[in-house]
Scaffold this active site. Structure first.
Site, PDB file in Angstrom:
ATOM      1  N   GLY A 186       0.820  -1.204   0.000  1.00  0.00           N
ATOM      2  CA  GLY A 186       0.000   0.000   0.000  1.00  0.00           C
ATOM      3  C   GLY A 186       0.848   1.245   0.000  1.00  0.00           C
ATOM      4  O   GLY A 186       2.004   1.231   0.428  1.00  0.00           O
TER       5      GLY A 186
ATOM      6  N   GLN B  87       2.865  10.238   0.764  1.00  0.00           N
ATOM      7  CA  GLN B  87       4.193   9.614   0.779  1.00  0.00           C
ATOM      8  C   GLN B  87       5.019   9.979  -0.457  1.00  0.00           C
ATOM      9  O   GLN B  87       6.237   9.840  -0.440  1.00  0.00           O
ATOM     10  CB  GLN B  87       4.067   8.087   0.874  1.00  0.00           C
ATOM     11  CG  GLN B  87       3.547   7.617   2.227  1.00  0.00           C
ATOM     12  CD  GLN B  87       3.496   6.116   2.290  1.00  0.00           C
ATOM     13  OE1 GLN B  87       2.586   5.493   1.760  1.00  0.00           O
ATOM     14  NE2 GLN B  87       4.491   5.510   2.921  1.00  0.00           N
TER      15      GLN B  87
ATOM     16  N   CYS C  32       6.662   0.560   7.182  1.00  0.00           N
ATOM     17  CA  CYS C  32       6.198   1.698   6.398  1.00  0.00           C
ATOM     18  C   CYS C  32       7.364   2.197   5.545  1.00  0.00           C
ATOM     19  O   CYS C  32       8.470   2.357   6.064  1.00  0.00           O
ATOM     20  CB  CYS C  32       5.715   2.795   7.351  1.00  0.00           C
ATOM     21  SG  CYS C  32       5.133   4.283   6.517  1.00  0.00           S
ATOM     22  N   LEU C  33       7.120   2.456   4.268  1.00  0.00           N
ATOM     23  CA  LEU C  33       8.188   2.957   3.390  1.00  0.00           C
ATOM     24  C   LEU C  33       8.751   4.286   3.914  1.00  0.00           C
ATOM     25  O   LEU C  33       9.903   4.611   3.656  1.00  0.00           O
ATOM     26  CB  LEU C  33       7.657   3.190   1.972  1.00  0.00           C
ATOM     27  CG  LEU C  33       7.293   1.963   1.130  1.00  0.00           C
ATOM     28  CD1 LEU C  33       6.753   2.417  -0.221  1.00  0.00           C
ATOM     29  CD2 LEU C  33       8.484   1.031   0.948  1.00  0.00           C
TER      30      LEU C  33
ATOM     31  N   HIS D 196      -3.882   1.646   7.579  1.00  0.00           N
ATOM     32  CA  HIS D 196      -2.542   2.246   7.581  1.00  0.00           C
ATOM     33  C   HIS D 196      -2.465   3.370   6.538  1.00  0.00           C
ATOM     34  O   HIS D 196      -1.974   4.465   6.833  1.00  0.00           O
ATOM     35  CB  HIS D 196      -1.505   1.145   7.303  1.00  0.00           C
ATOM     36  CG  HIS D 196      -0.080   1.629   7.213  1.00  0.00           C
ATOM     37  ND1 HIS D 196       0.912   1.197   8.078  1.00  0.00           N
ATOM     38  CD2 HIS D 196       0.528   2.504   6.366  1.00  0.00           C
ATOM     39  CE1 HIS D 196       2.058   1.796   7.762  1.00  0.00           C
ATOM     40  NE2 HIS D 196       1.851   2.586   6.715  1.00  0.00           N
ATOM     41  N   GLU D 197      -2.957   3.095   5.325  1.00  0.00           N
ATOM     42  CA  GLU D 197      -2.861   4.100   4.248  1.00  0.00           C
ATOM     43  C   GLU D 197      -3.786   5.286   4.509  1.00  0.00           C
ATOM     44  O   GLU D 197      -3.420   6.443   4.250  1.00  0.00           O
ATOM     45  CB  GLU D 197      -3.150   3.469   2.885  1.00  0.00           C
ATOM     46  CG  GLU D 197      -2.226   2.316   2.484  1.00  0.00           C
ATOM     47  CD  GLU D 197      -0.746   2.582   2.705  1.00  0.00           C
ATOM     48  OE1 GLU D 197      -0.303   3.744   2.624  1.00  0.00           O
ATOM     49  OE2 GLU D 197      -0.012   1.611   2.989  1.00  0.00           O
TER      50      GLU D 197
ATOM     51  N   HIS E  84      -2.238   7.794   6.705  1.00  0.00           N
ATOM     52  CA  HIS E  84      -1.302   8.716   6.040  1.00  0.00           C
ATOM     53  C   HIS E  84      -2.026   9.985   5.564  1.00  0.00           C
ATOM     54  O   HIS E  84      -1.430  11.062   5.534  1.00  0.00           O
ATOM     55  CB  HIS E  84      -0.640   8.047   4.827  1.00  0.00           C
ATOM     56  CG  HIS E  84       0.571   7.223   5.168  1.00  0.00           C
ATOM     57  ND1 HIS E  84       1.696   7.754   5.755  1.00  0.00           N
ATOM     58  CD2 HIS E  84       0.831   5.904   4.980  1.00  0.00           C
ATOM     59  CE1 HIS E  84       2.603   6.801   5.924  1.00  0.00           C
ATOM     60  NE2 HIS E  84       2.107   5.669   5.470  1.00  0.00           N
TER      61      HIS E  84
END
Lengths: 175, 174
Positions: free
Chosen positions: A52, A57, A102-103, A144-145, A148
């Site tokens: 995701g 991001q 997480c990226l 999670h997304e 963000h």
């Protein structure tokens, strides 16, 4: 989606301040929104095991996310690739703790409590409204997304500092 | 019985807990609250012990010396009478802080908490990937609103370039 050459955008890493800002509601699905969505798909595909990504991001403060857990071993339920505009959780139940990476926090993983089942409302790229009900790992990835989009990272969700783990062994003490 | 407090720290290796608690067991002590954890490569122990009458803090310290020496531990035993808490610990909150690591984060926040008479009951911090994370369990005194405390912490955290959140630690009802 277009078949032009993939555009891999740079993924912002905390403490970039854009990761802590709320993203704006998308007023209409235009070429800009379609282009951001395609960049998210391409950027996600360029990262191994990534399930995701959210527009903030890649530095775009719009409420757009992409989730695809279909090839992940943890996923019991999957709706394939979901490109969601203005996603909003309308119902949730249960809770479970799971380890998330997480990226944008590349050297950390954390145990995070999430709802087990969610129902969300969103708009698709074809401007149609979509309701998604899902559970388990796919529900976790979506939560999670969506976090963000509100400037919320896994470090804001960890129940205690003991639930935060270095992804690679700390090199601070030369170990 | 009376209460003693024991702290021990040393380079981590298997057998530290067994080495220390063997001595306690053989002297007729009973463990109450304990906290033991690995910090970097150092294993740290803090424990409250119910000790038999006649076993003083210095007696226990002396009995632990061979273990301390064998395992390269630094051990201190002190009296801990009156260590039970009153019933007034209400309004528990959790403060989480994270940001790029630099000296002074814990001092700056804890100094503000002290000035507001906020009691810290637990503090755990971790460093990973250059990001320092601290979680504090705190108790708000009567008369201090969570929103007031939040409004005081935000500019202090922003000044240090760290994120702060204050949330209630009331348990989920299941």
């Amino acid at each position: 989606m277009s078949s032009s050459a993939p555009v891999i955008r740079k993924v912002l890493v905390y403490p970039d301040p854009r990761l802590k800002q709320p993203a704006a509601h998308v007023e209409r699905v235009d070429d800009t929104v379609r282009s951001v969505a395609q960049d998210l798909v391409d950027t996600m595909a360029a990262h191994n095991r990534c399930v995701g990504i959210a527009a903030p991001q890649i530095g775009v403060l719009l409420r757009i996310i992409v989730v695809d857990v279909s090839s992940h071993p943890k996923a019991e339920e999957s709706h394939g690739r979901l490109v969601l505009i203005n996603p909003r959780i309308s119902d949730s139940e249960g809770s479970a703790i799971g380890r998330e990476g997480c990226l944008s926090l590349p050297e950390i993983t954390a145990n995070v409590k999430r709802a087990e089942r969610i129902t969300l409302k969103a708009v698709c790229l074809d401007q149609k409204n979509l309701d998604v009900s899902t559970s388990g790992f796919e529900a976790r990835a979506l939560q999670h997304e969506i976090d963000h989009l509100d400037g919320i990272l896994i470090l804001d969700r960890a129940a205690s500092a003991a639930e935060i783990f270095p992804r690679v062994k700390s090199t601070k003490k030369g170990q | 019985m009376h209460e003693l407090a024991l702290t021990a720290i040393g380079k981590d290796r298997p057998g530290i807990v067994a080495g220390v608690t063997k001595v306690l067991f053989e002297l007729g002590c009973n463990l109450s609250d304990c906290s033991m954890t690995l910090l970097g490569g150092q294993f740290a122990m803090i424990m409250l012990i119910e000790a038999p009458d006649g076993l003083s803090a210095s007696d226990l310290q002396h009995s632990l010396e061979p273990t301390a020496s064998r395992m390269a531990l630094s051990i201190t035993v002190t009296d801990a009478t009156d260590s039970t808490r009153g019933p007034e610990h209400l309004r528990p909150y959790v403060i989480s802080l994270y940001g790029s690591d630099h000296p002074g984060i814990v001092y700056t926040i804890s100094n503000e908490l002290a000035s507001q008479h906020v009691n810290i009951t637990d503090l755990v911090s971790r460093i990973a990937g250059g990001i320092y994370t601290v979680m504090l369990d705190v108790e708000l005194p009567p008369g201090l609103d969570a929103s007031t405390l939040d409004a005081r912490l935000r500019p202090i955290a922003a000044e240090m370039g760290v994120e702060v959140t204050l949330r209630t630690a009331e348990p989920d009802e299941l």
